[in-house]
Design a protein around this motif. Structure first.
Motif, PDB file in Angstrom:
ATOM      1  N   CYS A   9      24.165  -4.231 -58.432  1.00 30.17           N
ATOM      2  CA  CYS A   9      22.872  -4.136 -57.753  1.00 30.17           C
ATOM      3  C   CYS A   9      22.144  -5.471 -57.735  1.00 30.17           C
ATOM      4  N   LYS A  10      21.161  -5.554 -56.864  1.00 31.59           N
ATOM      5  CA  LYS A  10      20.225  -6.672 -56.904  1.00 31.59           C
ATOM      6  C   LYS A  10      19.084  -6.308 -57.850  1.00 31.59           C
ATOM      7  N   ASP A  11      18.396  -7.321 -58.368  1.00 30.84           N
ATOM      8  CA  ASP A  11      17.278  -7.094 -59.291  1.00 30.84           C
ATOM      9  C   ASP A  11      16.016  -6.800 -58.486  1.00 30.84           C
ATOM     10  N   THR A  12      16.047  -5.658 -57.788  1.00 30.93           N
ATOM     11  CA  THR A  12      14.916  -5.223 -56.967  1.00 30.93           C
ATOM     12  C   THR A  12      14.302  -3.979 -57.610  1.00 30.93           C
ATOM     13  N   PRO A  13      13.046  -3.645 -57.281  1.00 29.12           N
ATOM     14  CA  PRO A  13      12.375  -2.506 -57.918  1.00 29.12           C
ATOM     15  C   PRO A  13      13.189  -1.224 -57.855  1.00 29.12           C
ATOM     16  N   ALA A  14      13.399  -0.612 -59.037  1.00 32.48           N
ATOM     17  CA  ALA A  14      14.133   0.660 -59.187  1.00 32.48           C
ATOM     18  C   ALA A  14      15.600   0.556 -58.802  1.00 32.48           C
ATOM     19  N   PHE A  15      16.075  -0.670 -58.516  1.00 31.64           N
ATOM     20  CA  PHE A  15      17.472  -0.927 -58.188  1.00 31.64           C
ATOM     21  C   PHE A  15      17.883  -0.126 -56.948  1.00 31.64           C
ATOM     22  N   ILE A  16      19.043   0.556 -56.972  1.00 34.29           N
ATOM     23  CA  ILE A  16      19.481   1.238 -55.748  1.00 34.29           C
ATOM     24  C   ILE A  16      19.238   2.746 -55.808  1.00 34.29           C
ATOM     25  N   ALA A  17      19.845   3.417 -56.781  1.00 34.67           N
ATOM     26  CA  ALA A  17      19.835   4.889 -56.777  1.00 34.67           C
ATOM     27  C   ALA A  17      18.431   5.449 -56.914  1.00 34.67           C
ATOM     28  N   ASN A  18      17.643   4.947 -57.859  1.00 32.85           N
ATOM     29  CA  ASN A  18      16.295   5.475 -58.033  1.00 32.85           C
ATOM     30  C   ASN A  18      15.390   5.106 -56.863  1.00 32.85           C
ATOM     31  N   ARG A  19      15.609   3.933 -56.287  1.00 33.42           N
ATOM     32  CA  ARG A  19      14.782   3.526 -55.141  1.00 33.42           C
ATOM     33  C   ARG A  19      14.939   4.529 -53.999  1.00 33.42           C
ATOM     34  N   SER A  51      15.382   1.413 -66.305  1.00 32.11           N
ATOM     35  CA  SER A  51      15.530   2.033 -64.988  1.00 32.11           C
ATOM     36  C   SER A  51      14.674   1.348 -63.945  1.00 32.11           C
ATOM     37  N   GLY A  52      13.952   0.284 -64.340  1.00 39.37           N
ATOM     38  CA  GLY A  52      13.131  -0.348 -63.323  1.00 39.37           C
ATOM     39  C   GLY A  52      12.499  -1.681 -63.673  1.00 39.37           C
ATOM     40  N   ILE A  53      12.415  -2.030 -64.960  1.00 37.94           N
ATOM     41  CA  ILE A  53      11.809  -3.305 -65.329  1.00 37.94           C
ATOM     42  C   ILE A  53      12.700  -4.444 -64.842  1.00 37.94           C
ATOM     43  N   PRO A  54      12.135  -5.447 -64.153  1.00 35.52           N
ATOM     44  CA  PRO A  54      12.959  -6.560 -63.669  1.00 35.52           C
ATOM     45  C   PRO A  54      13.770  -7.205 -64.790  1.00 35.52           C
ATOM     46  N   ILE A  55      15.042  -7.397 -64.539  1.00 29.60           N
ATOM     47  CA  ILE A  55      15.952  -7.926 -65.548  1.00 29.60           C
ATOM     48  C   ILE A  55      15.561  -9.348 -65.949  1.00 29.60           C
ATOM     49  N   LEU A  78      26.992  12.364 -64.958  1.00 31.33           N
ATOM     50  CA  LEU A  78      26.600  11.571 -63.799  1.00 31.33           C
ATOM     51  C   LEU A  78      27.325  10.237 -63.860  1.00 31.33           C
ATOM     52  N   ARG A  79      28.090   9.934 -62.832  1.00 28.42           N
ATOM     53  CA  ARG A  79      29.088   8.874 -62.921  1.00 28.42           C
ATOM     54  C   ARG A  79      28.548   7.490 -62.583  1.00 28.42           C
ATOM     55  N   LEU A  80      27.298   7.377 -62.197  1.00 27.18           N
ATOM     56  CA  LEU A  80      26.804   6.071 -61.773  1.00 27.18           C
ATOM     57  C   LEU A  80      26.496   5.151 -62.951  1.00 27.18           C
ATOM     58  N   LEU A  81      26.947   3.911 -62.839  1.00 25.27           N
ATOM     59  CA  LEU A  81      26.553   2.840 -63.752  1.00 25.27           C
ATOM     60  C   LEU A  81      26.157   1.653 -62.882  1.00 25.27           C
ATOM     61  N   GLU A  82      24.857   1.371 -62.852  1.00 21.39           N
ATOM     62  CA  GLU A  82      24.368   0.231 -62.087  1.00 21.39           C
ATOM     63  C   GLU A  82      24.402  -1.008 -62.974  1.00 21.39           C
ATOM     64  N   ILE A  83      25.039  -2.053 -62.496  1.00 23.92           N
ATOM     65  CA  ILE A  83      25.083  -3.339 -63.195  1.00 23.92           C
ATOM     66  C   ILE A  83      24.150  -4.290 -62.447  1.00 23.92           C
ATOM     67  N   ILE A  84      23.133  -4.802 -63.171  1.00 21.30           N
ATOM     68  CA  ILE A  84      22.115  -5.636 -62.534  1.00 21.30           C
ATOM     69  C   ILE A  84      22.119  -7.015 -63.191  1.00 21.30           C
ATOM     70  N   PRO A  85      22.527  -8.049 -62.486  1.00 20.59           N
ATOM     71  CA  PRO A  85      22.649  -9.364 -63.101  1.00 20.59           C
ATOM     72  C   PRO A  85      21.300 -10.004 -63.409  1.00 20.59           C
ATOM     73  N   ASP A  86      21.274 -10.781 -64.476  1.00 15.68           N
ATOM     74  CA  ASP A  86      20.200 -11.734 -64.739  1.00 15.68           C
ATOM     75  C   ASP A  86      20.543 -12.991 -63.931  1.00 15.68           C
ATOM     76  N   PRO A  87      19.557 -13.824 -63.575  1.00 18.07           N
ATOM     77  CA  PRO A  87      19.885 -15.041 -62.812  1.00 18.07           C
ATOM     78  C   PRO A  87      20.946 -15.918 -63.459  1.00 18.07           C
ATOM     79  N   LYS A  88      21.069 -15.852 -64.803  1.00 17.75           N
ATOM     80  CA  LYS A  88      22.006 -16.736 -65.487  1.00 17.75           C
ATOM     81  C   LYS A  88      23.249 -16.011 -66.014  1.00 17.75           C
TER      82      LYS A  88
END
Length: 806
Positions: free
Chosen positions: A202-212, A137-141, A168-178
């Motif tokens: 989402c972008k690989d930013t702290p807590a992503f979108i929803a939790n941020r 839910s928050g560690i950088p990918i 809860l219908r949200l699924l955040e997809i957070i890419p790795d650089p590769k």
């Protein structure tokens, strides 16, 4: 690559891991659920003489976790059969089995070192090309994939499910650089179509979108509460359904999620996002620090902002009751729940339309109005600065908050509702710092973040400074955005042209109940569709499809003994459902949420049902002292006669359906609707993603039309059991009554229902017509309307929303 998901490995069986496993199993995917081996024997294991080498000991953690999840409420599974799709094991013995899995999901403790060690082991057995994702839910990918092979990194990303994943219908997809683009495309599509999720890239930013943004929302509430001197009960009254938020509001949500989770994000954010202009708001208030110190973490520890307390009854024969206490944040002591008293709140509660209600809340002149203005100003300023930091497109923030936190509208949507220009002026006057792009948008003559053109919903794109179509919405049919396509309407209903010569009917009443205007709308829509179109979809927006017939109207007619009016109303309802059954064009009903009573009867008479996975469907009329009167009782008799259930002796079909109706049984999912025989295999279908059900229903109609749809012929060959079946049902009813499982009045209602479903007082099993059964149904319904106890039940449901047992 043509990728499919047949088997998933979930590693980590805690609350989240077990529930993710259940969700995959619920859609028919085989699941391997793994966890660690215990470090020591339990007392029970020692008493049995077991050792750490015994399989049942080695799998104890995972098995106990899964069983706890399966027993939990609300249910993590669609049906009890789901558990059979899940196989359990432990990491030490069974990790090699992941070689046969198509997707490996890590759901272990939120520690980077633990995750990296696990990935070391996974890489030993994983087949090249297999998907690996983390539910962090928050560690950088990018930190988690360091040191991994290139193939691992290319098929690795974050897949952040929200708890509980079924609801809860949200699924955040957070890419790795590769991460390969095709992997992201696959996960976005699979999450949408198969898992029923609102997938947000989402972008690989702290807590992503929803939790941020969601955790900021909590902290903003805390700040406004402390500034204005509000208490827990008052804030939860202000931030619940009246604001378009879940019933759990703020503090109850905190208890359910766990305060440790909330604090973890709040504490980490200032360190991980040092440039966040609002990082000071994330500083924990003293009461939250004290609660963490006391380990008052919410439901998981038995107390948080609320605490349940058992109250012993003075009567030794009576059951103990439960009292809910509220935490006083000044004294840190629990006391009785209080009631919020704000004029603004009481006024707004009378307003059904959310946009109008938000304006009334924001304009309030009391302390509640001050709270709403402060909260919204803090929220709007914050989300404005998150574009493009956490999302390049503003709609992603709205999507994430709605799907992840259950908000009815996202922050930018609510900003639109309150008026961007007007609110912006108030924010500037109050010293709130808004991102420059918002000023540029308004300065360029753009008055809102969203607009609809040609039936397409568009958002304001910060980069191009122009409105762009929201990607992917072409796969959905969203009736609320099709006002330009209305072909007919009355005071409650709108009929839309949804393209390809198909129309869709939607109505908007309180709880989407069915009254005269809705019945008129259905009849008119069928007529228009028969004249000009290929088929008709019936679907509603809002939280529920329909809570059933307008009980208030029935109560009014019954109380005033207007039996001619009641008779006419029941005839009209029956005529409407039969119009659906015998139209010359295919009709598909697309329900979601509560689909009760009359709403269920419409489904029973459609050519096909395209139900959202979360559809709670059933005939519940006995709860208000009646029997199904819109063709529901008739239809159950018809289905029993057609042997629409398991192969056994004839009376068992009738008996099972009678029990379902007589106990007001509601299916807790669309899948369970098939098990309860409300939905029919081969005819009715499920849309995992509720946003797709109207488009799926439209495709269903076009398929029927292309195959050569033929208007059905009225049925005159329905086999009913007469006295033979009636005797068996009455015997069962008498036994339930003698055992005190049902009241005297329950017994009377059940006897009338049995009489209808058996075809009346016929000397033997006979073939009858639908109209014959409809007449019996209507007579029984009207006779119950003349009973005092039915009036008591109707009045009780109107006054309290709860069924009265009398």
């Amino acid at each position: 690559m043509n990728r499919s998901i047949n088997k998933v490995a979930v590693i980590g069986s805690g609350v989240m891991g077990s529930r993710i496993a259940c969700h995959f199993a619920g859609i028919g995917v085989q699941v391997l659920l793994l966890d660690i081996v215990p470090f020591a024997l339990s007392d029970a294991e020692q008493a049995k003489g077991l050792t750490l080498n015994d399989k049942q000991v080695r799998n104890r953690i995972v098995n106990d976790a899964l069983q706890a999840t399966l027993k939990g409420k609300p249910s993590a599974v669609y049906t009890s059969k789901t558990a059979g799709m899940i196989k359990t094991g432990n990491i030490a013995d069974d990790l090699p089995k992941i070689a046969g899995c198509d997707w490996i999901i890590e759901v272990v403790v939120e520690r980077l070192d633990v995750k990296q060690q696990l990935f070391d082991e996974i890489e030993k057995y994983r087949k090249p090309g297999t998907l690996v994702t983390t539910n962090t839910s928050g560690i950088p990918i990018h930190l988690m994939s360091e040191g991994r092979s290139e193939d691992f990194q290319q098929h690795f990303c974050g897949s952040h499910f929200f708890n509980p994943p079924r609801y809860l219908r949200l699924l955040e997809i957070i890419p790795d650089p590769k991460t390969k683009p095709e992997v992201l495309d696959f996960l976005m599509d699979y999450g949408d179509r198969f898992l029923g999720k609102k997938t947000v890239l989402c972008k690989d930013t702290p807590a992503f979108i929803a939790n941020r943004v969601g955790v900021f929302g909590f902290m903003a509430v805390f700040k406004a509460m402390q500034t204005l001197g509000l208490n827990v009960d008052e804030v939860d009254a202000l931030t619940g359904p009246v604001l378009g938020r879940p019933k759990s509001a703020t503090f109850r949500t905190g208890d359910v999620v766990g305060l440790d989770t909330l604090v973890h994000v709040a504490k980490d954010l200032p360190a991980n996002a040092p440039d966040d202009e609002a990082k000071d708001i994330f500083k924990l208030p003293p009461f939250l620090e004290k609660m963490i110190e006391n380990k008052w973490l919410g439901d998981k520890t038995g107390q948080g902002f609320y605490k349940k307390q058992k109250v012993k009854s003075d009567n030794p024969k009576a059951k103990d009751t439960t009292e809910i206490l509220t935490l006083n944040l000044d004294t840190m002591e629990y006391g009785p729940k209080g009631k919020a008293k704000f004029a603004t709140l009481e006024t707004a509660k009378q307003i059904d339309d959310l946009a109008t209600r938000l304006k009334a809340l924001y304009a309030g002149t009391d302390k509640a109005g001050e709270f709403y203005r402060m909260f919204h100003h803090l929220l709007f300023a914050y989300v404005s600065h998150r574009v493009p930091e956490i999302a390049d497109e503003l709609y992603k923030i709205d999507d994430a908050l709605k799907a992840g936190f259950g908000w009815e509208v996202g922050p930018f949507e609510s900003w639109d509702m309150l008026g961007v220009q007007k609110t912006l002026e108030a924010m500037k006057a109050g010293g709130y710092d808004v991102a420059g792009w918002v000023n540029d948008m308004v300065g360029g003559g753009n008055k809102s973040f969203y607009k609809t053109e040609g039936g397409q919903r568009k958002y304001y794109d910060v980069r191009s400074k122009a409105y762009q179509v929201i990607p992917g919405v072409g796969t959905f049919v969203l009736l609320e955005h099709l006002d330009e396509k209305v072909v007919w309407k009355n005071s409650a209903c709108k009929l839309y042209d949804i393209g390809d010569d198909v129309v869709a009917l939607r109505w908007n009443t309180k709880m989407n109940t069915v009254g005269a205007e809705v019945l008129e709308g259905v009849q008119k829509s069928v007529g228009i569709a028969e004249e000009k179109y290929k088929g008709l979809v019936i679907a509603n927006g809002g939280e529920n499809f329909s809570a059933g017939a307008n009980v208030a109207l029935i109560f009014m007619f019954a109380a005033e003994q207007e039996f001619d009016e009641l008779d006419m109303a029941v005839r009209q309802f029956q005529a409407t459902t039969m119009r659906l059954r015998y139209s010359s064009i295919p009709v598909v009903v697309a329900p979601h949420g509560l689909t009760l009573g009359g709403g269920c009867e419409m489904c029973l008479h459609a050519d096909s049902v395209q139900a959202a996975a979360e559809t709670y469907i059933g005939l519940v009329e006995v709860g208000v002292g009646l029997i199904p009167g819109g063709g529901g009782s008739k239809e159950m008799a018809l289905r029993a006669g057609d042997r629409n259930i398991k192969e056994d002796i004839e009376t068992n079909y009738l008996q099972q359906l009678f029990i379902n109706v007589g106990t007001a049984k509601v299916s807790t999912s669309a899948q369970e609707g098939f098990e309860n025989f409300v939905l029919r295999p081969g005819f009715d279908h499920i849309s995992m993603n509720p946003d797709r059900r109207i488009a799926d229903a439209k495709r269903n109609i076009l398929s029927m039309w292309q195959r050569g749809y033929t208007q059905p012929a009225p049925r005159n060959d329905i086999k009913v059991q007469g006295r033979g079946g009636l005797g068996g049902l009455l015997s069962g009813i008498h036994g339930m009554w003698r055992g005190k499982y049902i009241s005297d009045y329950d017994k009377l209602i059940a006897e009338k229902l049995a009489y209808v479903m058996c075809g009346g007082d016929l000397s033997q099993a006979s073939l009858v017509s639908e109209q014959y059964l409809l007449d019996l149904e209507r007579e029984a319904f009207l006779s119950l309307c003349g009973q005092r106890k039915t009036l008591e039940r109707l009045q009780g449901i109107l006054a309290t929303g709860k069924a009265v047992r009398n």
